[in-house]
Design an enzyme around this catalytic site. Structure first.
Site, short mmCIF file in Angstrom:
data_model
loop_
_atom_site.label_atom_id
_atom_site.label_comp_id
_atom_site.label_asym_id
_atom_site.label_seq_id
_atom_site.Cartn_x
_atom_site.Cartn_y
_atom_site.Cartn_z
CG ASN A 10 59.98 -25.69 53.96
OD1 ASN A 10 60.14 -24.51 54.24
ND2 ASN A 10 60.41 -26.22 52.82
CD1 TRP A 11 55.84 -23.29 58.67
CD2 TRP A 11 55.92 -21.19 59.49
NE1 TRP A 11 55.39 -23.32 59.97
CE2 TRP A 11 55.42 -22.05 60.50
CE3 TRP A 11 56.06 -19.83 59.77
CZ2 TRP A 11 55.07 -21.59 61.76
CZ3 TRP A 11 55.70 -19.37 61.03
CH2 TRP A 11 55.21 -20.24 62.02
CD GLU A 100 59.73 -25.19 46.98
OE1 GLU A 100 59.95 -24.54 48.01
OE2 GLU A 100 58.74 -25.93 46.83
CD GLU A 168 60.58 -31.94 50.72
OE1 GLU A 168 59.73 -31.83 51.61
OE2 GLU A 168 61.08 -30.98 50.11
P1 13P Z 1 53.94 -29.48 50.22
O1 13P Z 1 53.63 -30.20 51.52
O2 13P Z 1 53.26 -28.17 50.10
O3 13P Z 1 53.74 -30.38 49.05
O4 13P Z 1 55.51 -29.11 50.26
C1 13P Z 1 56.44 -30.09 50.58
C2 13P Z 1 57.77 -29.47 50.76
O5 13P Z 1 58.38 -28.99 49.81
C3 13P Z 1 58.31 -29.40 52.13
O6 13P Z 1 59.65 -29.03 52.13
#
Ligand code: 13P
Length: 254
Positions: A10-11, A100, A168
């Site tokens: 996920n960029w 997010e 997550e």
């Molecule tokens: P990180 O790997 O930067 O912790 O992000 C995880 C994420 O939100 C993937 O969707």
């Protein structure tokens, strides 16, 4: 029934035309070197890069996904992108209900559910995200929160073919903190149990449940080796070819 591991990047809001294309090409080359990998690969760039990345991935086994979609096919929705448009750009997947988006855009589980149905309507696979905040974990509510989010966000029409779940924990995203393996196992098992109740055992046993939140090459083996963990949704580490590929390699499942 064995589930095929999915290694997904996920960029987020990262990447311009040149470096995005280079990143995708780098990933495609490394995946090609792996011959016939046992896992699937996916990259989810921002909307502005979708067509460029589609071209960069041409002929490779790496799939393309987006990070959100609207519920409507088209119309007066300024700034939004429809599942029809994603399909048109060559997407196979769309991430929905990322924490997010839930936090920054006030997305509810009910909206995520409607978005998933809209995605299915175009033949897109939905990656539906759930996860508790630190306050919820500290209050002992992690299982309740994730179960509730699954019940409300996953449509009745979800199947193991059209849906992937991503657990997550909000407090693990971009922080370098990861839950204990026991905690990850516990949440993934609870999610699968909830999916079984909602969609039947056949779907629940074959549906992939990814872990996301500070997945790095050095913790990939431990996290991705767990019973109910069927891949990773990777943020920061998906922006470097080497890290992304080493997560797959170290998982032992690719
Ligand atoms: P990180 O790997 O930067 O912790 O992000 C995880 C994420 O939100 C993937 O969707």
């Amino acid at each position: 029934m064995a589930r095929k591991m999915l290694i997904a990047g996920n960029w987020k809001m990262n990447g311009l035309l040149a470096d995005g294309a280079a990143l995708a090409k780098g990933v495609a080359e490394e995946v090609k070197k792996m011959g016939k990998p046992q896992c699937e690969f996916l990259v989810c760039p921002p909307f502005t890069l979708l067509t460029t990345i589609k071209k960069a991935l041409r002929g490779s086994k790496v799939a393309l996904g987006a990070q959100d979609c609207h519920i409507a096919e088209k119309g007066a929705h300024t700034g939004d992108i429809s599942p029809v448009m994603l399909k048109d750009c060559g997407c196979q997947y769309v991430i929905l209900g990322h924490s997010e988006r839930r936090a920054d855009h006030g997305e509810s589980s009910e909206l995520v559910n409607a978005k998933a149905q809209a995605a299915y309507g175009q033949g897109l696979k939905a990656i539906i995200c759930v996860g508790e905040t630190l306050a919820e974990r500290d209050a002992g509510k992690a299982l309740d929160v994730c179960t509730r989010q699954i019940l409300d966000s996953v449509p009745e029409s979800a199947t193991w073919q059209n849906t992937v779940i991503a657990y997550e924990p909000v407090w693990a995203i971009g922080t370098g903190k990861v839950p204990t393996t026991k905690d990850v196992e516990e949440v993934h098992a609870a999610i699968r149990k909830t999916l079984a109740k909602k969609l039947g055992k056949g779907n629940a046993n074959r549906m992939r449940i990814l872990y996301g939140g500070s997945v790095k090459p050095n913790n990939a083996k431990e996290l991705l080796g767990l019973e109910d963990v069927d891949g990773a949704l990777i943020g920061g580490a998906s922006l470097k070819v080497e890290d992304f590929i080493n997560i797959a390699k170290n998982s032992g499942a690719c």
